[in-house]
Design a protein around this motif. Sequence first.
Motif, PDB file in Angstrom:
ATOM      1  N   PRO A 174       0.796  -1.233   0.000  1.00  0.00           N
ATOM      2  CA  PRO A 174       0.000   0.000   0.000  1.00  0.00           C
ATOM      3  C   PRO A 174       0.828   1.283   0.000  1.00  0.00           C
ATOM      4  O   PRO A 174       0.339   2.315  -0.470  1.00  0.00           O
ATOM      5  CB  PRO A 174      -0.840  -0.117   1.290  1.00  0.00           C
ATOM      6  CG  PRO A 174      -0.150  -1.130   2.125  1.00  0.00           C
ATOM      7  CD  PRO A 174       0.493  -2.081   1.171  1.00  0.00           C
ATOM      8  N   TYR A 175       2.055   1.247   0.506  1.00  0.00           N
ATOM      9  CA  TYR A 175       2.874   2.465   0.519  1.00  0.00           C
ATOM     10  C   TYR A 175       3.409   2.805  -0.868  1.00  0.00           C
ATOM     11  O   TYR A 175       3.629   3.965  -1.195  1.00  0.00           O
ATOM     12  CB  TYR A 175       4.059   2.278   1.482  1.00  0.00           C
ATOM     13  CG  TYR A 175       5.009   3.463   1.518  1.00  0.00           C
ATOM     14  CD1 TYR A 175       4.737   4.561   2.326  1.00  0.00           C
ATOM     15  CD2 TYR A 175       6.152   3.483   0.735  1.00  0.00           C
ATOM     16  CE1 TYR A 175       5.593   5.644   2.356  1.00  0.00           C
ATOM     17  CE2 TYR A 175       7.019   4.567   0.751  1.00  0.00           C
ATOM     18  CZ  TYR A 175       6.739   5.643   1.569  1.00  0.00           C
ATOM     19  OH  TYR A 175       7.584   6.724   1.587  1.00  0.00           O
ATOM     20  N   LEU A 176       3.600   1.798  -1.693  1.00  0.00           N
ATOM     21  CA  LEU A 176       4.307   1.960  -2.960  1.00  0.00           C
ATOM     22  C   LEU A 176       3.545   2.808  -3.974  1.00  0.00           C
ATOM     23  O   LEU A 176       2.309   2.806  -4.008  1.00  0.00           O
ATOM     24  CB  LEU A 176       4.585   0.595  -3.576  1.00  0.00           C
ATOM     25  CG  LEU A 176       5.421  -0.387  -2.745  1.00  0.00           C
ATOM     26  CD1 LEU A 176       5.439  -1.751  -3.427  1.00  0.00           C
ATOM     27  CD2 LEU A 176       6.833   0.146  -2.538  1.00  0.00           C
ATOM     28  N   HIS A 177       4.299   3.520  -4.818  1.00  0.00           N
ATOM     29  CA  HIS A 177       3.709   4.182  -5.976  1.00  0.00           C
ATOM     30  C   HIS A 177       3.232   3.086  -6.935  1.00  0.00           C
ATOM     31  O   HIS A 177       3.822   2.000  -6.993  1.00  0.00           O
ATOM     32  CB  HIS A 177       4.766   5.064  -6.647  1.00  0.00           C
ATOM     33  CG  HIS A 177       4.214   5.895  -7.765  1.00  0.00           C
ATOM     34  ND1 HIS A 177       4.050   5.408  -9.046  1.00  0.00           N
ATOM     35  CD2 HIS A 177       3.801   7.190  -7.792  1.00  0.00           C
ATOM     36  CE1 HIS A 177       3.558   6.369  -9.818  1.00  0.00           C
ATOM     37  NE2 HIS A 177       3.379   7.460  -9.074  1.00  0.00           N
ATOM     38  N   PRO A 178       2.155   3.314  -7.692  1.00  0.00           N
ATOM     39  CA  PRO A 178       1.650   2.280  -8.602  1.00  0.00           C
ATOM     40  C   PRO A 178       2.709   1.703  -9.541  1.00  0.00           C
ATOM     41  O   PRO A 178       2.673   0.497  -9.848  1.00  0.00           O
ATOM     42  CB  PRO A 178       0.555   3.014  -9.383  1.00  0.00           C
ATOM     43  CG  PRO A 178       0.051   4.041  -8.419  1.00  0.00           C
ATOM     44  CD  PRO A 178       1.253   4.492  -7.647  1.00  0.00           C
ATOM     45  N   LYS A 179       3.672   2.512  -9.965  1.00  0.00           N
ATOM     46  CA  LYS A 179       4.720   2.001 -10.855  1.00  0.00           C
ATOM     47  C   LYS A 179       5.577   0.961 -10.144  1.00  0.00           C
ATOM     48  O   LYS A 179       5.874  -0.105 -10.687  1.00  0.00           O
ATOM     49  CB  LYS A 179       5.592   3.151 -11.354  1.00  0.00           C
ATOM     50  CG  LYS A 179       4.908   4.090 -12.330  1.00  0.00           C
ATOM     51  CD  LYS A 179       5.897   5.154 -12.821  1.00  0.00           C
ATOM     52  CE  LYS A 179       5.250   6.077 -13.843  1.00  0.00           C
ATOM     53  NZ  LYS A 179       6.203   7.127 -14.321  1.00  0.00           N
ATOM     54  N   ALA A 180       5.991   1.282  -8.921  1.00  0.00           N
ATOM     55  CA  ALA A 180       6.800   0.329  -8.150  1.00  0.00           C
ATOM     56  C   ALA A 180       5.973  -0.894  -7.780  1.00  0.00           C
ATOM     57  O   ALA A 180       6.486  -2.023  -7.758  1.00  0.00           O
ATOM     58  CB  ALA A 180       7.337   1.005  -6.896  1.00  0.00           C
ATOM     59  N   ARG A 181       4.684  -0.697  -7.515  1.00  0.00           N
ATOM     60  CA  ARG A 181       3.814  -1.821  -7.164  1.00  0.00           C
ATOM     61  C   ARG A 181       3.738  -2.817  -8.317  1.00  0.00           C
ATOM     62  O   ARG A 181       3.748  -4.039  -8.107  1.00  0.00           O
ATOM     63  CB  ARG A 181       2.424  -1.307  -6.799  1.00  0.00           C
ATOM     64  CG  ARG A 181       1.488  -2.394  -6.282  1.00  0.00           C
ATOM     65  CD  ARG A 181       0.154  -1.830  -5.828  1.00  0.00           C
ATOM     66  NE  ARG A 181       0.349  -0.887  -4.736  1.00  0.00           N
ATOM     67  CZ  ARG A 181      -0.022   0.384  -4.773  1.00  0.00           C
ATOM     68  NH1 ARG A 181      -0.610   0.881  -5.862  1.00  0.00           N
ATOM     69  NH2 ARG A 181       0.190   1.170  -3.736  1.00  0.00           N
ATOM     70  N   ARG A 182       3.671  -2.304  -9.527  1.00  0.00           N
ATOM     71  CA  ARG A 182       3.636  -3.192 -10.694  1.00  0.00           C
ATOM     72  C   ARG A 182       4.932  -3.983 -10.822  1.00  0.00           C
ATOM     73  O   ARG A 182       4.919  -5.169 -11.191  1.00  0.00           O
ATOM     74  CB  ARG A 182       3.365  -2.380 -11.963  1.00  0.00           C
ATOM     75  CG  ARG A 182       1.920  -1.914 -12.088  1.00  0.00           C
ATOM     76  CD  ARG A 182       1.616  -1.405 -13.479  1.00  0.00           C
ATOM     77  NE  ARG A 182       2.293  -0.147 -13.764  1.00  0.00           N
ATOM     78  CZ  ARG A 182       1.777   1.053 -13.514  1.00  0.00           C
ATOM     79  NH1 ARG A 182       0.570   1.158 -12.946  1.00  0.00           N
ATOM     80  NH2 ARG A 182       2.443   2.153 -13.829  1.00  0.00           N
ATOM     81  N   ALA A 183       6.058  -3.331 -10.506  1.00  0.00           N
ATOM     82  CA  ALA A 183       7.350  -4.029 -10.566  1.00  0.00           C
ATOM     83  C   ALA A 183       7.411  -5.140  -9.528  1.00  0.00           C
ATOM     84  O   ALA A 183       7.923  -6.237  -9.793  1.00  0.00           O
ATOM     85  CB  ALA A 183       8.485  -3.032 -10.349  1.00  0.00           C
ATOM     86  N   VAL A 184       6.883  -4.877  -8.340  1.00  0.00           N
ATOM     87  CA  VAL A 184       6.845  -5.899  -7.297  1.00  0.00           C
ATOM     88  C   VAL A 184       5.956  -7.060  -7.724  1.00  0.00           C
ATOM     89  O   VAL A 184       6.328  -8.236  -7.594  1.00  0.00           O
ATOM     90  CB  VAL A 184       6.342  -5.302  -5.963  1.00  0.00           C
ATOM     91  CG1 VAL A 184       6.062  -6.405  -4.949  1.00  0.00           C
ATOM     92  CG2 VAL A 184       7.359  -4.319  -5.402  1.00  0.00           C
ATOM     93  N   ALA A 185       4.780  -6.754  -8.248  1.00  0.00           N
ATOM     94  CA  ALA A 185       3.849  -7.798  -8.678  1.00  0.00           C
ATOM     95  C   ALA A 185       4.468  -8.664  -9.775  1.00  0.00           C
ATOM     96  O   ALA A 185       4.296  -9.903  -9.777  1.00  0.00           O
ATOM     97  CB  ALA A 185       2.551  -7.165  -9.176  1.00  0.00           C
ATOM     98  N   LYS A 186       5.190  -8.044 -10.675  1.00  0.00           N
ATOM     99  CA  LYS A 186       5.836  -8.785 -11.761  1.00  0.00           C
ATOM    100  C   LYS A 186       6.874  -9.754 -11.212  1.00  0.00           C
ATOM    101  O   LYS A 186       6.962 -10.908 -11.640  1.00  0.00           O
ATOM    102  CB  LYS A 186       6.480  -7.803 -12.736  1.00  0.00           C
ATOM    103  CG  LYS A 186       7.121  -8.461 -13.947  1.00  0.00           C
ATOM    104  CD  LYS A 186       7.670  -7.409 -14.904  1.00  0.00           C
ATOM    105  CE  LYS A 186       8.331  -8.067 -16.118  1.00  0.00           C
ATOM    106  NZ  LYS A 186       8.879  -7.045 -17.051  1.00  0.00           N
ATOM    107  N   ARG A 187       7.662  -9.303 -10.246  1.00  0.00           N
ATOM    108  CA  ARG A 187       8.681 -10.167  -9.653  1.00  0.00           C
ATOM    109  C   ARG A 187       8.043 -11.309  -8.873  1.00  0.00           C
ATOM    110  O   ARG A 187       8.486 -12.459  -8.960  1.00  0.00           O
ATOM    111  CB  ARG A 187       9.597  -9.358  -8.736  1.00  0.00           C
ATOM    112  CG  ARG A 187      10.598 -10.178  -7.932  1.00  0.00           C
ATOM    113  CD  ARG A 187      11.551 -10.949  -8.812  1.00  0.00           C
ATOM    114  NE  ARG A 187      12.477 -11.744  -8.010  1.00  0.00           N
ATOM    115  CZ  ARG A 187      13.334 -12.624  -8.507  1.00  0.00           C
ATOM    116  NH1 ARG A 187      13.371 -12.829  -9.815  1.00  0.00           N
ATOM    117  NH2 ARG A 187      14.152 -13.294  -7.711  1.00  0.00           N
ATOM    118  N   LEU A 188       6.990 -11.029  -8.127  1.00  0.00           N
ATOM    119  CA  LEU A 188       6.320 -12.080  -7.370  1.00  0.00           C
ATOM    120  C   LEU A 188       5.741 -13.135  -8.306  1.00  0.00           C
ATOM    121  O   LEU A 188       5.814 -14.339  -8.021  1.00  0.00           O
ATOM    122  CB  LEU A 188       5.221 -11.488  -6.486  1.00  0.00           C
ATOM    123  CG  LEU A 188       5.673 -10.517  -5.388  1.00  0.00           C
ATOM    124  CD1 LEU A 188       4.465 -10.050  -4.568  1.00  0.00           C
ATOM    125  CD2 LEU A 188       6.719 -11.137  -4.486  1.00  0.00           C
ATOM    126  N   ALA A 189       5.173 -12.697  -9.425  1.00  0.00           N
ATOM    127  CA  ALA A 189       4.631 -13.642 -10.405  1.00  0.00           C
ATOM    128  C   ALA A 189       5.747 -14.511 -10.986  1.00  0.00           C
ATOM    129  O   ALA A 189       5.567 -15.728 -11.187  1.00  0.00           O
ATOM    130  CB  ALA A 189       3.914 -12.882 -11.517  1.00  0.00           C
TER     131      ALA A 189
END
Length: 404
Positions: A174-189
């Motif tokens: 929730p703290y992350l900017h949407p751009k960084a959140r997408r990068a995190v989601a991509k790595r988790l996937a």
Amino acid sequence: MRTDVVVIGGGYAGVMAANRLRQREDVVVTLINSRPVFVDRVRLHQLVGGSHDAVADYGDVLGEGVRLVVDTVVRIDAAGRSVLLSSGSTIGYDYLIYAVGSAGAEPVVPGAAEFAHPIAGLEEARRLRSVLDAVPASAPIAVVGGGPTGIETAAELAEGGRNVTLVCGGVLGPYLHPKARRAVAKRLAKLGITVLEGAESKVVAVTADAVELADGRRSPSEVTIWTAGFAVPGLARDSGLTTDAAGRLLTDETLTSVDDDRVVGAGDAVSPSGRPLRMSGQVAFSLGAQAADTVLSRIAGSVPKPIDSGFAGQCLSLGRRAGVFQFARRDDIATSYYVSGRLGATLKEIACKAGFRHLTTEARRPGGYTWLKDDSRAARVRDGHHVTPAAQPGPLGVGRTPAP
């Protein structure tokens, strides 16, 4: 004439304060901590994953002359200027620094206390490691909580070949900017992690073999890891000191208790002007240093300076080979700038090592630690605005696992 200063809590803030107080030779410092070892909390998820033991000897982080007492403070007698220990002993003080840190909040979800494993402290992380060692690598694991601790734990385990589902109960990071959140989601996937987001993914019950979600789904889980929520010890409130609604010691902007100018707070369990900063190692270091400076100013008969702590951002490890560094404004608002991938992992590791180095450097050279400032806090406090956004605490400004 000597001055006795007692520091309660041997985490980042407490050790920083104890080391910094040694700038005066007439100050005698006693650090009270419940464990005989220093816990490097930003590495607890690595302990669970098997890549780090997350502890250090206090001899490596405490400056010469600091007395370490391994015990637990059960009550502060502010009027009598003493603390009562669980062993039955009492220790007197001229000044007290309250740096008790934070821990995982008690889960209220049915079954969570019985079947879920917290990762908030050293003993909990060690127990969880033993539990994981006893189940097959293919066993389904649910990590509950989409904040820094949940993300880092899920990634660490998945990189080690575990079958992980990350149950956010809301937004991922929730703290992350949407751009960084997408990068995190991509790595988790890429790590094979199933991420369950949104209000419908909120956990409403935990059983021995699953977590039950708000929309009626059951996500299989042989090991459920609980990372949702943080709380502070009730020591200040139980001792009759004024706290905020969450139990943090209420202080003015110099970190001095509103009840007693001989009691000074630092770290996660302090609420300056009722507007606490984010729970993080980044804040713990700076508030520990500023608490020591407040005490030293009072000993010298000078006026303590108000706190001035800024943020660089929040960094997350996503296993050992990737990470994300989310840059922030000094007032702790995430920006659109971030670094991911191997460079993100490198920056996270640099931040973790730098935090430990802050303590060892201060042990060798008291008063040498400096930190990022945020000159706008005073205006925001004066105008009645919140100092930081509502965000799940997380490591080193930097996402966070709880304290000793």
